[in-house]
Write an enzyme that holds these catalytic residues in place. Structure first.
Site, mmCIF file in Angstrom:
data_model
loop_
_atom_site.group_PDB
_atom_site.id
_atom_site.type_symbol
_atom_site.label_atom_id
_atom_site.label_comp_id
_atom_site.label_asym_id
_atom_site.label_seq_id
_atom_site.Cartn_x
_atom_site.Cartn_y
_atom_site.Cartn_z
ATOM 1 N N GLU A 266 0.816 -1.212 0.000
ATOM 2 C CA GLU A 266 0.000 0.000 0.000
ATOM 3 C C GLU A 266 0.857 1.272 0.000
ATOM 4 O OE1 GLU A 266 -0.415 -2.525 2.087
ATOM 5 O OE2 GLU A 266 -2.483 -3.222 1.988
ATOM 6 N N LYS B 182 -17.639 0.116 4.798
ATOM 7 C CA LYS B 182 -18.129 -0.882 3.845
ATOM 8 C C LYS B 182 -19.595 -0.689 3.503
ATOM 9 C CE LYS B 182 -18.000 -5.856 2.937
ATOM 10 N NZ LYS B 182 -17.586 -7.168 3.469
ATOM 11 N N MET C 208 24.745 7.704 3.279
ATOM 12 C CA MET C 208 24.719 9.042 3.865
ATOM 13 C C MET C 208 24.878 8.986 5.379
ATOM 14 S SD MET C 208 24.697 12.199 3.174
ATOM 15 C CE MET C 208 23.906 12.705 1.646
#
Length: 580
Positions: A50, A162, A476
């Site tokens: 997601e 829903k 980094m």
């Protein structure tokens, strides 16, 4: 005619001109996915996570200028969107994310896969909604797209129980949107715009500092006209890359922590900073108290809350950048000032700084330098590619060594600094511009954050080129440990790095590897030939390499450190400038 909530949602998306939606199914959004099963005019791209769906919608929006859309389920599906929403919020990217929710009767009962996503995302969205009645759905979607794409753009979330998506009602598409408490201001105050023009006209050592707002407003043309009319050198923030042509003589490149020597020196010695669509964040200003100490500051931004948030401002202008710049240019053209003569000495000094310390690195015939890979990508794509990045050293080298001449060709998580952003954003960008050459410049650590999206790219035959600058470290962070923590590399050594070539091949993509400098160009050329699937290029680079210049945290931006051969810092006395 009565329609279900799911059908109404899809009709609303089509009314908004949506063609692509990124998402992942789940139990409470099955009504929506069932309608999508027969849908011909709207394509859902199934990602494998997601978070990646939201980054893909974000990348789609950054490249196209349209609102990106994602649909996911409730609970963990919804909470997985939070990083993507925060990324889009920090960078002002217009997206609308739909999350499923348990039926309204179960909300608050700890139902299976229930999460208060509206509460969770309130700080990282421009606005969010919980729709409790199917009759409110069309109006809510209409408002969400309006809010996401107007004023200062940003993400909007709509939570859909829903029973709302299964409920029935008549579909009525609102003709217009009127939100009493939301009225973005587009036209700047005429007196303030005139003041800004006067500041620009009288300045002897001006600098334009352009940010992502220039790109979001579509004001690149006006920015170029302003700079060339007034002979003003331009520096850009990382989010502003592409907003002003990197190859223009007035361009000084990026400023800030890893900005160019020229840009940082010019800002610190300017007598006027014209900040356009910038947030003046800490990576740009360095130690705030010492930012641009000799300059008056004009700040143009559509968001009034950004002005004076971190720095002093002498002339604020609130409005749409494109419209404001047009008015300022109009005012300046009336002055008949000869800026070429007035700023001759200043421009000469800027050129001197450019020549004194250009961006460079120590070439090596035996080991690949990461900057060399970026330079080769620029050369072989003629600067025409869409460049996405992950976060870290790869991001900074991609910002420094690729010249961006056009807006919407640079996609990077600037505000939040989200590792794992680049690859799914590249998927969104490739859908938005199917004919473009899309690169993701990645680190070996960051690419593993969303590496599963290889499946999404393969199944959709997306020819994305992923250039992995593989230094076997979280580069980094290691750089900071080396410079500021006595080389105590605590948990930044990625001892076990996957064989990226085999990973690519396992998903059905193409894997290529270069271990010597002479192999870099052939690998890139081979990758550029591939048009029907993604390519992972594993560039085994020098792990010692660091990003320079660098402004240490808490320092002023002219307190830069350089590589071993360039440790000596130079100071500039603005009294040296001779004003014609």
């Amino acid at each position: 005619m009565k329609m279900s909530g799911a059908e109404i949602l899809i009709e609303c998306l089509k009314k908004e001109g949506v063609k692509h939606v990124f998402g992942y199914p789940g139990g409470v959004v099955l009504n929506i996915f069932d309608v999508l099963y027969d849908e011909k005019d709207l394509e859902l791209i199934l990602t494998r996570h997601e978070q990646a769906a939201v980054h893909a919608a974000d990348g789609y929006a950054r490249v196209s200028g349209k609102v990106g859309v994602a649909i996911v389920t409730s609970g963990p599906g919804a909470t997985n969107t939070v990083t993507g929403l925060a990324t889009a919020s920090m960078d002002s990217i217009p997206i609308v994310v739909f999350t499923g929710q348990v039926p309204t009767m179960l909300i608050g009962n700890d139902a299976f896969q229930e999460a208060d996503i509206v509460g969770i995302t309130r700080p990282c969205t421009k606005h969010n909604y919980l729709v409790k009645d199917v009759k409110d759905l069309a109006q809510t979607v209409r408002e969400a797209f309006h809010i996401a794409s107007t004023g200062r753009p940003g993400p909007v979330l709509i939570d859909l129980p829903k029973d709302v998506t299964s409920g029935m009602c008549d579909f009525v598409w609102p003709k217009e949107v009127n939100i009493r408490s939301y009225n973005p201001k587009y036209e700047g105050n005429k007196w303030q715009m005139k003041q800004a023009a006067e500041e620009i006209a009288k300045a002897k050592r001006p600098v334009i500092m352009a940010g992502g707002g220039v790109i979001l407003s579509g004001a690149s043309k006006e920015l170029k006209e302003l700079a060339e009319l007034t002979k003003t050198p331009v520096t850009v923030t990382m989010m502003g890359l592409g907003g002003f042509p990197g190859t223009n003589n007035l361009s000084m490149g990026m400023l800030g922590m890893h900005g160019t020597y020229c840009a940082n020196m010019a800002v610190q010695n300017a007598d006027l900073i014209v900040g356009i669509g910038v947030r003046f964040d800490d990576r740009v200003t360095g130690r705030t108290a010492d930012f641009a100490p000799k300059a008056r500051i004009v700040h143009i931004d559509i968001d009034p809350t950004s002005i004076r948030k971190t720095t002093r401002v002498d002339v604020p202008v609130v409005g749409d950048i494109k419209q404001v710049l047009k008015e300022i240019i109009k005012n300046l053209k009336e002055t008949k000032e000869q800026w070429g003569a007035v700023r001759k000495s200043w421009l000469k000094q800027v050129d001197t700084w450019k020549k004194e310390r250009p961006l460079d690195y120590e070439h090596d015939d035996k080991i690949i330098k990461p900057q060399f890979v970026v330079e080769k990508i620029y050369e072989l794509t003629n600067g025409e590619a869409v460049i996405c990045t992950e976060v870290g050293q790869n991001q900074m080298w991609a910002a420094q060594f690729y010249k961006y001449d056009k807006p919407r060709t640079w996609l990077s998580s600037g505000g939040l600094g989200t590792m794992g952003y680049g690859f799914p954003a590249a998927i969104g960008a490739q859908f938005a511009m199917p004919k473009a050459t899309v690169f993701d410049i990645a680190g070996d650590g960051s690419i593993q954050m969303n590496i599963q999206e290889l499946a999404t790219a393969v199944i959709n035959k997306l020819p994305i080129k992923v250039a992995i600058l593989n230094n076997r470290y979280l580069g980094m962070v290691r750089q900071w440990q080396e410079l500021f923590f006595n080389e105590r590399y605590s948990h930044t050594n990625l001892d076990v790095v996957p064989d990226f070539v085999k990973v690519a091949e396992a998903y059905g993509a193409v894997g290529l590897r270069a271990t010597k400098p002479e192999e870099v160009e052939p690998v890139l050329r081979e990758a550029l030939k591939i048009k029907d699937r993604p390519v992972f290029m594993d560039f085994v680079v020098d792990w010692h390499e660091k990003v320079y210049p660098m402004v240490p945290a808490g320092a002023a931006i002219d307190e830069m450190i350089f590589g071993e051969k360039k440790e000596k810092k130079q100071k500039f006395d603005s009294s040296q400038i001779k004003i014609a």
